[in-house]
Scaffold this active site. Sequence first.
Site, PDB file in Angstrom:
ATOM      1  N   SER A 136      10.608  -0.656   0.164  1.00  0.00           N
ATOM      2  CA  SER A 136      11.639   0.147  -0.493  1.00  0.00           C
ATOM      3  C   SER A 136      11.222   1.616  -0.531  1.00  0.00           C
ATOM      4  O   SER A 136      10.947   2.207   0.509  1.00  0.00           O
ATOM      5  CB  SER A 136      11.926  -0.415  -1.888  1.00  0.00           C
TER       6      SER A 136
ATOM      7  N   ASP B 157      20.619  -7.386   1.813  1.00  0.00           N
ATOM      8  CA  ASP B 157      20.283  -6.095   1.217  1.00  0.00           C
ATOM      9  C   ASP B 157      21.376  -5.073   1.516  1.00  0.00           C
ATOM     10  O   ASP B 157      21.899  -5.013   2.635  1.00  0.00           O
ATOM     11  CB  ASP B 157      18.942  -5.623   1.804  1.00  0.00           C
TER      12      ASP B 157
ATOM     13  N   HIS C 280      17.211  -7.367  -1.450  1.00  0.00           N
ATOM     14  CA  HIS C 280      16.205  -6.330  -1.625  1.00  0.00           C
ATOM     15  C   HIS C 280      15.046  -6.810  -2.499  1.00  0.00           C
ATOM     16  O   HIS C 280      15.239  -7.447  -3.521  1.00  0.00           O
ATOM     17  CB  HIS C 280      16.847  -5.087  -2.247  1.00  0.00           C
TER      18      HIS C 280
END
Length: 335
Positions: free
Chosen positions: A176, A277, A307
């Site tokens: 991320s 995601d 995610h």
Amino acid sequence: MATISLSQRSTNFRRPNHHSPVVEEIGGLIRVHNDGHVERPPLVPHVSCMVPLELEVAATNVTIDQFNTNLWARVYSPTNRRLPSKLPVLVYFHGGGFCVGSASWACYHEFLTNLARVSCCVIVSINYRLAPENRLPAAYDDGIDAVSWLKREALKGVVNELKRCDFTCLFLAGDSAGANIAYHVGSRLVSRHVLTPKGMILIQPFFGGETRSMSEKRSIQPANSALTLPASDTYWRLALPVGATRDHPWCNPLARGAPRLSDLKALKTMVCVGELDILKDRNLEFAASLAGSGSRVQSEVYKDVGHAFQVLQNYPMAQTRTHEMMVHVKGFINQ
């Protein structure tokens, strides 16, 4: 791996304990007040560097910059004597939208312990400075400082857990926002005489842009999703320089003025994508553009997970997909 629930995170702000008005908030994770005061409830527990002996991984905390930035890292080193005397090293940056997270969060400690064991590499997990108190490029600067410290450590050999490192086989990695940091640190390092990475491992890299991708517009996220579109926008408002748009090069690597992808030809790159995601399309577009510039790119799409599945374990298939990804990372490093 333990599941960390985000479904009830909005209840973690128990009562107003600061009188200044709230100007930005992501439920249960961060609340920013008008006077600059920041609250981060303990949604995820912090843990020590202890690792069960049966996992055959040693971990320790090390100080990188005690006086200026309080930068530190947690180092994971496999102890299995059957492994080679020298092992690849991963410099890892945790996720959290640049605004939350820690190298001592329980979910990262567990994930990176297992990743070190499965991938047979030493991992240096960087506890970089967070926004909005330290907006970008503070996290990028911390990444460069961490690699510079590793270069000095390669010469001095003070930290026992780093003595098995093959510093000629260094990778930048993260998930991320951490993958975003790994990418931008890599972009800087290709033109500096510090330690040249061999490659980058970008797990669901947190990129953005003013124009919405299809997955951003159409993906309906469950209540326990680690990243929704409103949360993404808030993270960027808190992390980017004041007044910057999501087409700032630090957010959008394909925007005008961003580092040239062709400059990264020397680095091989692995991009890990979650099928559910909201960043899926943006991640795939980035991987295709990087490959089109002449870089060696390996893209992996993990089905039925969203995610941060590898650290939060908040999807039914998360554990299976996490193990698959660890095996893919090992193969990529050893190519």
